[in-house]
Design a protein around this motif. Sequence first.
Motif, short mmCIF file in Angstrom:
data_model
loop_
_atom_site.label_atom_id
_atom_site.label_comp_id
_atom_site.label_asym_id
_atom_site.label_seq_id
_atom_site.Cartn_x
_atom_site.Cartn_y
_atom_site.Cartn_z
N UNK A 386 0.83 -1.21 0.00
CA UNK A 386 0.00 0.00 0.00
C UNK A 386 0.86 1.26 0.00
N UNK A 387 1.98 1.25 0.73
CA UNK A 387 2.87 2.40 0.77
C UNK A 387 3.55 2.59 -0.59
N UNK A 388 4.00 1.48 -1.18
CA UNK A 388 4.56 1.57 -2.53
C UNK A 388 3.55 2.14 -3.52
N UNK A 389 2.28 1.75 -3.37
CA UNK A 389 1.25 2.27 -4.25
C UNK A 389 1.15 3.80 -4.16
N UNK A 390 1.27 4.33 -2.93
CA UNK A 390 1.18 5.78 -2.75
C UNK A 390 2.33 6.51 -3.44
N UNK A 391 3.48 5.84 -3.54
CA UNK A 391 4.65 6.46 -4.19
C UNK A 391 4.64 6.21 -5.70
#
Length: 393
Positions: A386-391
């Motif tokens: 999910x954090x990678x998705x935000x980036x």
Amino acid sequence: MQSFCYYCPTKVLFGKDSEQQVAQQVREFGGSRVFVVYGGGSVVRSGLLGRVQSALDGANLPCRMLGGVQPNPRLALARQGVQEALSFGADFILAVGGGSVIDTAKAIAHGVAEPSVDIWDYWEGTRTVQKSLPVGVILTISAAGSEMSDSSVLTNEETGVKRGLSTPFNRPRFAVMNPELTYTLPAYQVACGIVDIMMHTLDRYFTPTKGNQLTDAFAEALLRTVIANGRTAMQDSHDYEAMSELMWCGSVSHNGLTGLGAAVDFVPHKLGHELSGKFDVAHGASLAVMWGAWAAYSWREHPERFVQFAREVWGIQSGSEQERAEAAIRETVQYFQSLGMPTDFTSLGIGVQPDEVLWGMADKATRGDAMRLGSFKPVNKEAAFAIYQLANQ
């Protein structure tokens, strides 16, 4: 204050011309045959490497050189260094450079001390470092803080895995810090260093631990100092005051002082390592990309911490709790951008990635979802994705 154990034995020699003391320091810490590790051509072109060799020769300290260390230091070169240092009979390892050079020197020191162990076993966690050769440092880049830290990072280029290792045996015996040695750095490297320095404190500052007022004050003062002097350094890398403040901040940021008594997080670092390992991007750039995404994902877990960060570091006093937290995140991301740093995958130069790549990095970061990352808001494989998705913009 919460309970802590603080051990930071590195002797620091700070200021103009301090590298002139290197031979004396090697002798003081028992060195008689010195294996010198360095990176690319800058230390050669500047004449620093020649001055170091002359100083060692003048003190009757035989030395052998190993160059070629790259950003995201490679396991293969460290293994080569172990064999060459053993062949030379080295009893002291001297790093001349920045974090990647220092981390490589640490790996070589461990390998020479226990030549029957493959050094990657230490970074994989299947073996524990029991002894090491003494390491000294002549610092040329204000960034990683490896010159005083118990940390070292290596990249296994065969697997694309980048790992960190923390052990008291990673602490250098001495660190020579002449801010003038950083004058020749390209602006991009200065900017990457500023981000790295900030992140070593931010990854300690964002903690669920309560109290620790003095530790917090150290961290907040360091962040304010880096932010102000970073702006100056980006305009003039020959500004001694600014470069000297950044150099000392880099060391203090990663020697443990800014996180005493608190649980640390380091999720942006771990997720950034996977970016560096897969795409071979600069460490500081990977951190600039991951911090905003991590903060957007995590701030609601302990919003009061972001409110304190907003007030003490960015001077944001008004607005609701959410408004202040989000404003502090925005200010930090915009500061990174003002340095010319990327803050998403596109500006990092890798473009928007398919989900399978994100899942692959999330899997590696959490070791197949067997490891929970961080302490502020613990991150599993799904959360890492999910954090990678935000980036991934």
